[in-house]
Design a protein around this motif. Structure first.
Motif, PDB file in Angstrom:
ATOM      1  N   GLU A  61     -32.026  12.975  31.634  1.00 49.35           N
ATOM      2  CA  GLU A  61     -33.397  11.775  31.142  1.00 49.35           C
ATOM      3  C   GLU A  61     -34.666  12.495  30.114  1.00 49.35           C
ATOM      4  O   GLU A  61     -34.607  13.748  29.604  1.00 49.35           O
ATOM      5  N   LYS A  79     -37.939  11.666  28.453  1.00 46.26           N
ATOM      6  CA  LYS A  79     -39.111  10.874  28.732  1.00 46.26           C
ATOM      7  C   LYS A  79     -40.312  10.934  26.942  1.00 46.26           C
ATOM      8  O   LYS A  79     -40.211  12.337  27.379  1.00 46.26           O
ATOM      9  N   HIS A  80     -40.962   9.556  26.978  1.00 46.45           N
ATOM     10  CA  HIS A  80     -41.871   9.649  26.225  1.00 46.45           C
ATOM     11  C   HIS A  80     -43.153  10.226  26.379  1.00 46.45           C
ATOM     12  O   HIS A  80     -43.570   8.521  27.060  1.00 46.45           O
ATOM     13  N   ILE A  81     -43.862  10.684  25.758  1.00 47.58           N
ATOM     14  CA  ILE A  81     -45.977   9.719  26.495  1.00 47.58           C
ATOM     15  C   ILE A  81     -46.186   9.947  24.858  1.00 47.58           C
ATOM     16  O   ILE A  81     -46.326  11.563  24.163  1.00 47.58           O
ATOM     17  N   SER A 137     -42.230  14.514  23.589  1.00 47.57           N
ATOM     18  CA  SER A 137     -40.837  14.404  23.637  1.00 47.57           C
ATOM     19  C   SER A 137     -39.997  15.401  25.292  1.00 47.57           C
ATOM     20  O   SER A 137     -40.281  16.285  24.282  1.00 47.57           O
ATOM     21  N   GLN A 177     -34.820  21.219  31.903  1.00 52.55           N
ATOM     22  CA  GLN A 177     -35.302  21.112  29.681  1.00 52.55           C
ATOM     23  C   GLN A 177     -34.845  20.851  28.767  1.00 52.55           C
ATOM     24  O   GLN A 177     -34.404  23.037  29.496  1.00 52.55           O
ATOM     25  N   SER A 220     -37.567  19.427  23.607  1.00 54.01           N
ATOM     26  CA  SER A 220     -38.657  18.951  23.664  1.00 54.01           C
ATOM     27  C   SER A 220     -39.703  18.910  21.627  1.00 54.01           C
ATOM     28  O   SER A 220     -39.239  19.106  21.322  1.00 54.01           O
ATOM     29  N   GLN A 238     -45.992   5.566  28.315  1.00 54.44           N
ATOM     30  CA  GLN A 238     -44.755   6.507  28.907  1.00 54.44           C
ATOM     31  C   GLN A 238     -43.950   5.579  28.241  1.00 54.44           C
ATOM     32  O   GLN A 238     -43.860   4.868  29.071  1.00 54.44           O
ATOM     33  N   LEU A 278     -39.402   6.088  29.535  1.00 55.67           N
ATOM     34  CA  LEU A 278     -38.349   6.601  30.597  1.00 55.67           C
ATOM     35  C   LEU A 278     -36.830   6.260  29.858  1.00 55.67           C
ATOM     36  O   LEU A 278     -36.978   5.078  30.499  1.00 55.67           O
ATOM     37  N   ASN A 314     -33.308   6.702  31.482  1.00 54.79           N
ATOM     38  CA  ASN A 314     -31.880   8.017  31.695  1.00 54.79           C
ATOM     39  C   ASN A 314     -30.524   7.647  32.236  1.00 54.79           C
ATOM     40  O   ASN A 314     -30.836   6.145  32.268  1.00 54.79           O
ATOM     41  N   ASP A 332     -46.836   0.805  35.376  1.00 57.40           N
ATOM     42  CA  ASP A 332     -45.075   0.454  35.014  1.00 57.40           C
ATOM     43  C   ASP A 332     -45.341  -0.890  35.038  1.00 57.40           C
ATOM     44  O   ASP A 332     -46.413  -2.046  35.354  1.00 57.40           O
ATOM     45  N   GLN A 386     -39.037  -2.851  33.245  1.00 64.78           N
ATOM     46  CA  GLN A 386     -37.828  -1.976  32.913  1.00 64.78           C
ATOM     47  C   GLN A 386     -36.700  -2.900  33.320  1.00 64.78           C
ATOM     48  O   GLN A 386     -36.500  -3.859  33.012  1.00 64.78           O
TER      49      GLN A 386
END
Length: 370
Positions: A34, A36-38, A51, A59, A62, A121, A123, A125, A146, A149
């Protein structure tokens, strides 16, 4: 007829064993990566980007905009992926900073307050079972909502928020479709496979197991079995009673969770009601670092006699400590009084020598000795 039933029972036992081994293999082979980018910014400027990559909820790497570097969780993970590949991912993320700012600008183009901060955001995965990819997910969100997707590589984008209708046309373009597929194969599935294939570079550790019980006033009894500090992640814990006793009770599990040192933790609990025999229960632990499944019996309930003996020992220990303290205090006071008397005697003797001469002083000493 009896022989047939015996054969059927034997076949059922073998079927159960094969099912357990199959389950274990499935648990070992199934993995998820997974990412995740913020991104935080305005319609004109990208202010921050974080990220994070996680494999099986652990984790592994990063990236932060402040230093433009990819930091791996452990040295063996960087070695497994390869430093050249890490540098490739760093350049890719650095180049994508402009793309994140463009997406924020595009999605907020109708916002009259251009200086307002927004949070994007993303996501991404993928899940695999052995060498077979099971699923893929890409989801976009803005300011906690959201937007859109897609759940499969060959699937269709699903709009979750009216704001993303026009954005769907961009994502469905041949260019971004190809980018998404390449990103999935090389940086999602590919990275996960490299780390999993080289996970033996990390020291494998057997679990430390602790079994306890707690008796409640209403008669309910709770058994707890905790396995911690083990690696790799795959482990099986279950309750047994005697050789083939049936387990009746409410079972619960914490799920396999990560520890701070990259090992794992799992706890299972069993609650039984009053009236159960409560004896013969044990926790069975099976892990790749154990030569055979280990059995840990549940501690028996302490008897009333043992409880009284413990209470009596505590009481006697307390009385002994208090007695020692009292004796020590009296001895210390007595010793202080003797020292004070000796000091006073010395002063009186010196005064006698000074006021009455040697004879008076000698007489006083003779009286004291007598």
């Amino acid at each position: 007829m009896v022989n047939w039933r015996r054969r059927r029972g034997s076949f059922s036992s073998w079927l159960l064993i094969l099912l357990l081994f199959a389950l274990r293999e499935i648990q070992t082979a199934h993995h998820k990566h997974e990412m995740k980018h913020i991104a935080v910014g305005t319609s004109q400027t990208l202010l921050d980007l974080l990220s994070v990559g996680l494999i099986d909820d652990i984790q592994w790497a990063s990236y932060h905009k402040s230093n433009h570097q990819i930091v791996t969780k452990a040295a063996w993970m960087a070695e497994a992926v390869g430093m050249n590949f890490i540098e490739e991912m760093r350049h890719l993320t650095l180049n994508h900073e402009g793309d994140y700012q463009f997406v924020i600008h595009y999605l907020t183009r109708n916002d009259t307050k251009t200086e307002r901060n927004h949070t994007l955001q993303i996501l991404f995965n993928c899940e695999i079972d052995g060498n077979i990819q099971l699923s893929s997910l890409v989801k976009y969100g803005l300011d906690g909502e959201d937007l859109i997707q897609i759940e499969r590589l060959e699937g269709q984008w699903v709009v979750l928020n009216p704001k993303a209708h026009s954005f769907k046309l961009i994502l469905e373009s041949p260019f971004w479709t190809e980018v998404r597929k390449r990103y999935n194969n090389r940086y999602c599935v590919g990275v996960m496979q490299k780390i999993l294939q080289n996970s033996s570079m990390k020291e494998n550790l057997p679990p430390e197991v602790y079994v306890s019980r707690r008796d409640f006033p209403n008669g309910t009894i709770r058994f707890s079995c905790t396995a911690t500090g083990f690696y790799p992640q795959s482990i099986l814990l279950h309750w047994k009673k005697g050789s083939d006793g049936v387990i009746w009770g409410k079972e619960s599990s914490s799920g396999t969770l990560p520890n701070s040192d990259d090992t794992f933790y799992l706890r299972i609990c069993l609650e039984i009601q009053s009236g159960d025999t409560e004896t013969g229960y044990a926790c069975v632990v099976d892990h790749s670092q154990l030569e055979a499944p280990a059995v840990y019996p549940v501690p028996e309930k302490p008897s009333q006699w043992n409880l009284r003996a413990v209470a009596l020992n505590i009481l006697l220990a307390a009385i002994l400590m208090i007695s020692c303290f009292v004796v020590f205090t009296k001895w210390k006071k007595r010793k202080s009084g003797i020292r004070a008397g000796v000091t006073l005697l010395g002063v009186r003797t010196h005064l006698a020598f000074y006021m009455g001469g040697v004879e008076a002083g000698a007489e006083l000493q003779a009286q004291v000795k007598a």
